[in-house]
Design an enzyme around this catalytic site. Structure first.
Site, PDB file in Angstrom:
ATOM      1  N   LYS A  13       0.834  -1.218   0.000  1.00 27.52           N
ATOM      2  CA  LYS A  13       0.000   0.000   0.000  1.00 27.52           C
ATOM      3  C   LYS A  13       0.865   1.263   0.000  1.00 27.52           C
ATOM      4  O   LYS A  13       0.581   2.214  -0.718  1.00 27.52           O
ATOM      5  CB  LYS A  13      -0.918   0.028   1.245  1.00 27.52           C
ATOM      6  CG  LYS A  13      -1.866  -1.157   1.357  1.00 27.52           C
ATOM      7  CD  LYS A  13      -2.878  -0.971   2.472  1.00 27.52           C
ATOM      8  CE  LYS A  13      -2.287  -0.954   3.867  1.00 27.52           C
ATOM      9  NZ  LYS A  13      -1.659  -2.222   4.293  1.00 27.52           N
ATOM     10  N   ARG A  88      -9.591   0.734   8.793  1.00 30.27           N
ATOM     11  CA  ARG A  88      -9.127  -0.600   9.166  1.00 30.27           C
ATOM     12  C   ARG A  88     -10.266  -1.434   9.732  1.00 30.27           C
ATOM     13  O   ARG A  88     -10.081  -2.600  10.046  1.00 30.27           O
ATOM     14  CB  ARG A  88      -8.058  -0.513  10.265  1.00 30.27           C
ATOM     15  CG  ARG A  88      -6.654  -0.114   9.844  1.00 30.27           C
ATOM     16  CD  ARG A  88      -5.894  -1.261   9.212  1.00 30.27           C
ATOM     17  NE  ARG A  88      -4.562  -1.535   9.700  1.00 30.27           N
ATOM     18  CZ  ARG A  88      -3.469  -0.860   9.393  1.00 30.27           C
ATOM     19  NH1 ARG A  88      -3.528   0.214   8.657  1.00 30.27           N
ATOM     20  NH2 ARG A  88      -2.297  -1.256   9.847  1.00 30.27           N
ATOM     21  N   ARG A 124      11.866  -6.134   5.394  1.00 30.85           N
ATOM     22  CA  ARG A 124      11.620  -4.704   5.188  1.00 30.85           C
ATOM     23  C   ARG A 124      12.496  -3.878   6.131  1.00 30.85           C
ATOM     24  O   ARG A 124      12.670  -4.224   7.291  1.00 30.85           O
ATOM     25  CB  ARG A 124      10.142  -4.414   5.450  1.00 30.85           C
ATOM     26  CG  ARG A 124       9.773  -2.960   5.268  1.00 30.85           C
ATOM     27  CD  ARG A 124       8.302  -2.776   5.066  1.00 30.85           C
ATOM     28  NE  ARG A 124       7.538  -2.828   6.300  1.00 30.85           N
ATOM     29  CZ  ARG A 124       6.240  -2.555   6.372  1.00 30.85           C
ATOM     30  NH1 ARG A 124       5.569  -2.242   5.261  1.00 30.85           N
ATOM     31  NH2 ARG A 124       5.595  -2.612   7.506  1.00 30.85           N
ATOM     32  N   ARG A 157      11.210  -2.038  11.735  1.00 27.17           N
ATOM     33  CA  ARG A 157      10.124  -1.619  12.624  1.00 27.17           C
ATOM     34  C   ARG A 157       9.872  -2.684  13.692  1.00 27.17           C
ATOM     35  O   ARG A 157       9.915  -3.870  13.384  1.00 27.17           O
ATOM     36  CB  ARG A 157       8.842  -1.397  11.815  1.00 27.17           C
ATOM     37  CG  ARG A 157       8.698   0.015  11.291  1.00 27.17           C
ATOM     38  CD  ARG A 157       7.561   0.168  10.325  1.00 27.17           C
ATOM     39  NE  ARG A 157       6.302  -0.454  10.740  1.00 27.17           N
ATOM     40  CZ  ARG A 157       5.178  -0.397  10.036  1.00 27.17           C
ATOM     41  NH1 ARG A 157       5.158   0.255   8.884  1.00 27.17           N
ATOM     42  NH2 ARG A 157       4.077  -0.972  10.460  1.00 27.17           N
ATOM     43  N   ARG A 168      -0.636  -9.064  13.534  1.00 24.02           N
ATOM     44  CA  ARG A 168      -1.146  -8.042  12.597  1.00 24.02           C
ATOM     45  C   ARG A 168      -1.966  -8.697  11.491  1.00 24.02           C
ATOM     46  O   ARG A 168      -2.986  -8.161  11.054  1.00 24.02           O
ATOM     47  CB  ARG A 168       0.022  -7.240  12.007  1.00 24.02           C
ATOM     48  CG  ARG A 168       0.662  -6.306  13.030  1.00 24.02           C
ATOM     49  CD  ARG A 168       1.998  -5.796  12.545  1.00 24.02           C
ATOM     50  NE  ARG A 168       1.904  -4.871  11.431  1.00 24.02           N
ATOM     51  CZ  ARG A 168       2.914  -4.610  10.604  1.00 24.02           C
ATOM     52  NH1 ARG A 168       4.083  -5.205  10.755  1.00 24.02           N
ATOM     53  NH2 ARG A 168       2.759  -3.755   9.625  1.00 24.02           N
TER      54      ARG A 168
END
Ligand code: AMP
Length: 223
Positions: A13, A88, A124, A157, A168
């Site tokens: 996204k 969300r 990531r 992160r 998540r």
């Protein structure tokens, strides 16, 4: 134009939102970025959000809406924007509808298998300063562990650790996926194969968006 990007964490996204900003000038509004900035600045809302984010659940709607409302009120959002990570859940979608939209709504759902997501998120790396996103194998920075854009040291992160990723993904399945049916029923949903390359994903998104814009232009011409 209000563009909404749906899709699991790591579905791409943020990259699509950046591409939309470069190509069309729509600002990228990421509630995750807004929340992380509030956490860094130790604001009262940030302090409240921090614990919820660390566990992989959702931050409460009132906190997210307060940050988002402030951001959408800025001048650059007047003609449209891209929402990355909002809504969300159903209650957030209803709040967004109550705000009113600048022009038509276009929703993209980036569909990616959970095995691919897991590989993407664990590899990531993120710039804690400008939120630029890298991937250690597919999109490494020019200099190891340093942001190409602003020179800040990159980080993983805290919520990109495997145990938080699992939570998540569960939150996404339970709270966010029901939005797909809602937008499909409204006729504003477009499904995109998020497993394609970033360039191919954006080509799809652009084709759809240009068609929607073309329709608006021709209906204005007729009217
Ligand atoms: P993201 O950067 O979109 O992956 O978001 C990181 C974390 O911020 C999420 O795991 C949630 O804890 C929180 N978050 C981001 N957007 C929202 C939202 N719209 N509602 C509730 N929590 C959110």
């Amino acid at each position: 134009m209000r563009i909404i990007l749906l899709g699991a964490p790591g579905s791409g996204k943020g990259t699509v939102a950046e591409d939309l900003r470069s190509a069309y000038g729509f600002p990228k509004i990421s509630t995750g970025d807004l929340l992380r900035a509030a956490v860094r600045e130790r604001t009262p809302l940030g302090l409240k959000a921090e614990a919820q984010m660390g566990k992989g659940g959702l931050v409460d709607d009132a906190t997210v809406l307060a940050l988002l409302g402030e951001r959408l009120a800025r001048e650059d959002c007047r003609d449209g924007y891209t929402l990355d990570g909002f809504p969300r859940n159903i209650a957030q979608a209803e709040s967004l509808e109550a705000l009113g939209a600048p022009g038509p709504e276009v929703v993209f759902d980036l569909q990616v298998g959970e095995d691919v997501i897991l590989r993407r998120l664990t590899n990531r790396r993120t710039c804690p300063s400008c939120e630029a996103i890298y991937h250690v194998i597919n999109k490494p920075p020019k200099k190891d562990d340093v942001c190409d854009v602003c020179g800040t040291a990159l980080v993983q992160r805290a919520d990109d650790r495997p145990e938080v990723i699992a939570e998540r993904l569960k939150t996404h399945r339970e709270k966010t996926e029901p939005l797909i049916a809602r937008y499909a029923a409204k006729g504003t949903l477009h499904r995109i194969d998020g497993g394609l390359t970033p360039a191919a994903i954006f080509a799809e998104v652009k084709k759809i968006l240009d068609a929607v814009m073309g329709e608006i232009g021709s209906s204005r011409g007729r009217g």
